[in-house]
Design a protein around this motif. Structure first.
Motif, PDB file in Angstrom:
ATOM      1  N   ALA A  32       0.694  -1.153  -0.086  1.00 49.29           N
ATOM      2  CA  ALA A  32       0.052   0.162   0.070  1.00 49.29           C
ATOM      3  C   ALA A  32       0.906   1.068   0.061  1.00 49.29           C
ATOM      4  CB  ALA A  32      -0.885   0.200   0.969  1.00 49.29           C
ATOM      5  N   TYR A  33       0.408   2.412  -0.799  1.00 46.67           N
ATOM      6  CA  TYR A  33       1.264   3.724  -0.948  1.00 46.67           C
ATOM      7  C   TYR A  33       1.261   4.195   0.684  1.00 46.67           C
ATOM      8  CZ  TYR A  33      -3.054   6.359  -1.612  1.00 46.67           C
ATOM      9  OH  TYR A  33      -4.212   6.924  -1.602  1.00 46.67           O
ATOM     10  N   SER A  34       0.181   4.136   1.439  1.00 46.10           N
ATOM     11  CA  SER A  34       0.179   4.758   2.677  1.00 46.10           C
ATOM     12  C   SER A  34       1.211   4.076   3.424  1.00 46.10           C
ATOM     13  CB  SER A  34      -1.252   4.224   3.079  1.00 46.10           C
ATOM     14  OG  SER A  34      -1.396   2.943   3.453  1.00 46.10           O
ATOM     15  N   GLU A  35       1.787   2.802   3.278  1.00 47.71           N
ATOM     16  CA  GLU A  35       2.376   2.187   4.151  1.00 47.71           C
ATOM     17  C   GLU A  35       3.892   2.712   3.715  1.00 47.71           C
ATOM     18  OE1 GLU A  35       4.036  -2.502   5.172  1.00 47.71           O
ATOM     19  OE2 GLU A  35       2.137  -1.899   4.461  1.00 47.71           O
ATOM     20  N   VAL A  36       4.168   2.909   2.378  1.00 47.09           N
ATOM     21  CA  VAL A  36       5.403   3.626   1.796  1.00 47.09           C
ATOM     22  C   VAL A  36       5.561   4.941   2.433  1.00 47.09           C
ATOM     23  CG1 VAL A  36       6.736   4.239  -0.091  1.00 47.09           C
ATOM     24  CG2 VAL A  36       5.410   2.167  -0.389  1.00 47.09           C
ATOM     25  N   TYR A  37       4.482   5.807   2.630  1.00 48.09           N
ATOM     26  CA  TYR A  37       4.761   7.164   3.202  1.00 48.09           C
ATOM     27  C   TYR A  37       5.213   6.724   4.750  1.00 48.09           C
ATOM     28  CZ  TYR A  37       2.775   9.688  -0.803  1.00 48.09           C
ATOM     29  OH  TYR A  37       2.636  10.273  -1.935  1.00 48.09           O
ATOM     30  N   CYS A  38       4.648   5.752   5.477  1.00 49.10           N
ATOM     31  CA  CYS A  38       5.267   5.647   6.759  1.00 49.10           C
ATOM     32  C   CYS A  38       6.611   5.293   6.874  1.00 49.10           C
ATOM     33  CB  CYS A  38       4.226   4.476   7.498  1.00 49.10           C
ATOM     34  SG  CYS A  38       2.603   4.642   7.648  1.00 49.10           S
ATOM     35  N   TYR A  39       6.818   4.643   5.869  1.00 48.05           N
ATOM     36  CA  TYR A  39       8.415   4.359   5.713  1.00 48.05           C
ATOM     37  C   TYR A  39       9.159   5.390   5.723  1.00 48.05           C
ATOM     38  CZ  TYR A  39       7.074  -0.812   4.421  1.00 48.05           C
ATOM     39  OH  TYR A  39       6.364  -1.595   4.418  1.00 48.05           O
ATOM     40  N   LEU A  40       8.628   6.427   4.487  1.00 48.76           N
ATOM     41  CA  LEU A  40       9.591   7.675   4.500  1.00 48.76           C
ATOM     42  C   LEU A  40       9.344   8.627   5.409  1.00 48.76           C
ATOM     43  CD1 LEU A  40       8.134   7.900   0.834  1.00 48.76           C
ATOM     44  CD2 LEU A  40      10.457   7.329   1.382  1.00 48.76           C
ATOM     45  N   ARG A  41       8.413   8.681   6.056  1.00 49.14           N
ATOM     46  CA  ARG A  41       8.214   9.308   7.577  1.00 49.14           C
ATOM     47  C   ARG A  41       8.939   8.850   8.608  1.00 49.14           C
ATOM     48  NH1 ARG A  41       2.556   9.848   5.810  1.00 49.14           N
ATOM     49  NH2 ARG A  41       2.042   8.455   7.087  1.00 49.14           N
ATOM     50  N   LYS A  42       9.316   7.717   8.541  1.00 52.60           N
ATOM     51  CA  LYS A  42      10.348   7.232   9.596  1.00 52.60           C
ATOM     52  C   LYS A  42       9.272   6.813  10.577  1.00 52.60           C
ATOM     53  CE  LYS A  42      14.386   9.957   8.437  1.00 52.60           C
ATOM     54  NZ  LYS A  42      14.765  11.038   8.692  1.00 52.60           N
ATOM     55  N   GLU A  43       8.305   6.254  10.385  1.00 47.05           N
ATOM     56  CA  GLU A  43       6.976   5.763  11.314  1.00 47.05           C
ATOM     57  C   GLU A  43       7.377   4.345  11.711  1.00 47.05           C
ATOM     58  OE1 GLU A  43       3.163   6.646   9.954  1.00 47.05           O
ATOM     59  OE2 GLU A  43       3.704   8.585   9.773  1.00 47.05           O
ATOM     60  N   TYR A  44       7.678   3.515  11.042  1.00 47.89           N
ATOM     61  CA  TYR A  44       8.201   2.108  11.100  1.00 47.89           C
ATOM     62  C   TYR A  44       9.089   1.335   9.998  1.00 47.89           C
ATOM     63  CZ  TYR A  44       3.954   0.962   9.013  1.00 47.89           C
ATOM     64  OH  TYR A  44       2.776   0.807   7.974  1.00 47.89           O
ATOM     65  N   MET A  45       9.811   0.449  10.366  1.00 48.57           N
ATOM     66  CA  MET A  45      10.446  -0.234   9.325  1.00 48.57           C
ATOM     67  C   MET A  45       9.372  -1.307   8.536  1.00 48.57           C
ATOM     68  SD  MET A  45      13.624   0.135   9.100  1.00 48.57           S
ATOM     69  CE  MET A  45      14.352  -1.501   8.592  1.00 48.57           C
ATOM     70  N   PRO A  46       9.845  -1.677   7.334  1.00 46.38           N
ATOM     71  CA  PRO A  46       8.895  -2.790   6.788  1.00 46.38           C
ATOM     72  C   PRO A  46       9.224  -4.182   7.182  1.00 46.38           C
ATOM     73  CG  PRO A  46      10.866  -1.986   5.292  1.00 46.38           C
ATOM     74  CD  PRO A  46      10.804  -1.210   6.513  1.00 46.38           C
ATOM     75  N   LYS A  47       8.275  -4.827   7.316  1.00 43.51           N
ATOM     76  CA  LYS A  47       8.495  -6.346   7.531  1.00 43.51           C
ATOM     77  C   LYS A  47       9.664  -7.012   6.603  1.00 43.51           C
ATOM     78  CE  LYS A  47       4.619  -7.799   6.113  1.00 43.51           C
ATOM     79  NZ  LYS A  47       3.250  -8.570   5.809  1.00 43.51           N
ATOM     80  N   LEU A  48      10.441  -7.705   7.072  1.00 42.97           N
ATOM     81  CA  LEU A  48      11.442  -8.446   6.299  1.00 42.97           C
ATOM     82  C   LEU A  48      11.111  -8.505   4.819  1.00 42.97           C
ATOM     83  CD1 LEU A  48      14.319  -8.849   6.023  1.00 42.97           C
ATOM     84  CD2 LEU A  48      14.125 -11.056   7.363  1.00 42.97           C
ATOM     85  N   SER A  49       9.729  -9.393   4.938  1.00 42.97           N
ATOM     86  CA  SER A  49       9.264  -9.859   3.398  1.00 42.97           C
ATOM     87  C   SER A  49       9.279  -8.801   2.623  1.00 42.97           C
ATOM     88  CB  SER A  49       8.032 -10.706   3.619  1.00 42.97           C
ATOM     89  OG  SER A  49       7.023  -9.862   4.221  1.00 42.97           O
ATOM     90  N   ASN A  50       8.836  -7.616   3.045  1.00 43.75           N
ATOM     91  CA  ASN A  50       8.794  -6.379   2.085  1.00 43.75           C
ATOM     92  C   ASN A  50       9.988  -5.812   1.727  1.00 43.75           C
ATOM     93  OD1 ASN A  50       5.954  -6.684   1.956  1.00 43.75           O
ATOM     94  ND2 ASN A  50       5.591  -5.028   3.460  1.00 43.75           N
ATOM     95  N   LEU A  51      10.945  -5.821   2.837  1.00 44.39           N
ATOM     96  CA  LEU A  51      12.262  -5.274   2.459  1.00 44.39           C
ATOM     97  C   LEU A  51      13.017  -6.079   1.457  1.00 44.39           C
ATOM     98  CD1 LEU A  51      14.452  -3.233   3.753  1.00 44.39           C
ATOM     99  CD2 LEU A  51      14.954  -4.961   5.234  1.00 44.39           C
ATOM    100  N   ILE A  52      12.880  -7.497   1.545  1.00 40.10           N
ATOM    101  CA  ILE A  52      13.432  -8.371   0.607  1.00 40.10           C
ATOM    102  C   ILE A  52      12.854  -8.229  -0.833  1.00 40.10           C
ATOM    103  CG2 ILE A  52      13.619 -11.069  -0.260  1.00 40.10           C
ATOM    104  CD1 ILE A  52      14.062 -11.478   3.081  1.00 40.10           C
ATOM    105  N   ARG A  53      11.681  -8.019  -0.883  1.00 36.07           N
ATOM    106  CA  ARG A  53      10.844  -7.751  -2.110  1.00 36.07           C
ATOM    107  C   ARG A  53      11.361  -6.672  -2.805  1.00 36.07           C
ATOM    108  NH1 ARG A  53       5.148  -7.195  -0.920  1.00 36.07           N
ATOM    109  NH2 ARG A  53       5.251  -9.391  -0.047  1.00 36.07           N
ATOM    110  N   ILE A  54      11.549  -5.668  -1.978  1.00 34.76           N
ATOM    111  CA  ILE A  54      11.811  -4.113  -2.401  1.00 34.76           C
ATOM    112  C   ILE A  54      13.482  -4.476  -2.935  1.00 34.76           C
ATOM    113  CG2 ILE A  54      12.978  -1.856  -1.982  1.00 34.76           C
ATOM    114  CD1 ILE A  54      10.647  -1.966   0.341  1.00 34.76           C
ATOM    115  N   ALA A  55      14.155  -5.018  -2.435  1.00 35.27           N
ATOM    116  CA  ALA A  55      15.776  -5.488  -2.840  1.00 35.27           C
ATOM    117  C   ALA A  55      15.719  -6.213  -4.152  1.00 35.27           C
ATOM    118  CB  ALA A  55      16.273  -6.019  -1.570  1.00 35.27           C
TER     119      ALA A  55
END
Length: 146
Positions: A32-55
């Motif tokens: 969800a784009y709202s989740e990406v905005y949370c990452y960019l605002r430094k609200e929380y880290m992504p789950k490892l599965s999302n981090l791996i997917r991005i990588a």
């Protein structure tokens, strides 16, 4: 180390360098784009599965994304294989049993057995413990290094 701040900055650069909007980036990764905005605002880290997917999708290093290493200029990364196979290789290479690892790290045998049998992958917190225990990078831990 401030993983959240490092990740937010590196994600922002990734989005900018690939000439994406936050919405286009989120769609490409399947979050969800709202989740990406949370990452960019430094609200929380992504789950490892999302981090791996991005990588995986953008060919970035997991270690770089969270600020453990600088940007690897000419590195190429494989798509992440199933964790259980990589986990077994690391145990074998280190020459330890699951029981010994439990005693050395304090990670529960239930978690270790779940990883070993391919039921789950570790959280980022546990992956960082494994990285240190096996003395490797996160990319190596997950079998992404060429």
């Amino acid at each position: 180390m401030n993983y959240l701040s490092n990740f937010s900055e590196n994600l922002s650069e990734l989005i900018e360098e690939n000439h994406l909007t936050v919405e286009a980036f989120a769609e490409s990764v399947g979050i969800a784009y709202s989740e990406v905005y949370c990452y960019l605002r430094k609200e929380y880290m992504p789950k490892l599965s999302n981090l791996i997917r991005i990588a995986d999708i953008y060919g970035y290093s997991i270690d770089f994304l969270i600020g453990l290493t600088s940007f690897p200029e000419n590195a190429k990364f494989r798509t992440t294989p199933p964790f259980s196979g990589q986990f077994k290789k690391h145990l074998e290479k280190k020459g330890v049993s699951r029981y010994r690892m439990n005693k050395d790290t304090g990670i529960s045998l239930n978690c270790i057995d779940s990883w070993y049998h391919g039921k789950f992958t570790p959280s980022l917190e546990k992956a960082l413990i494994l990285k240190n225990y096996f003395d490797c990078t996160l990319d190596n831990l997950f079998g992404r290094e060429s």
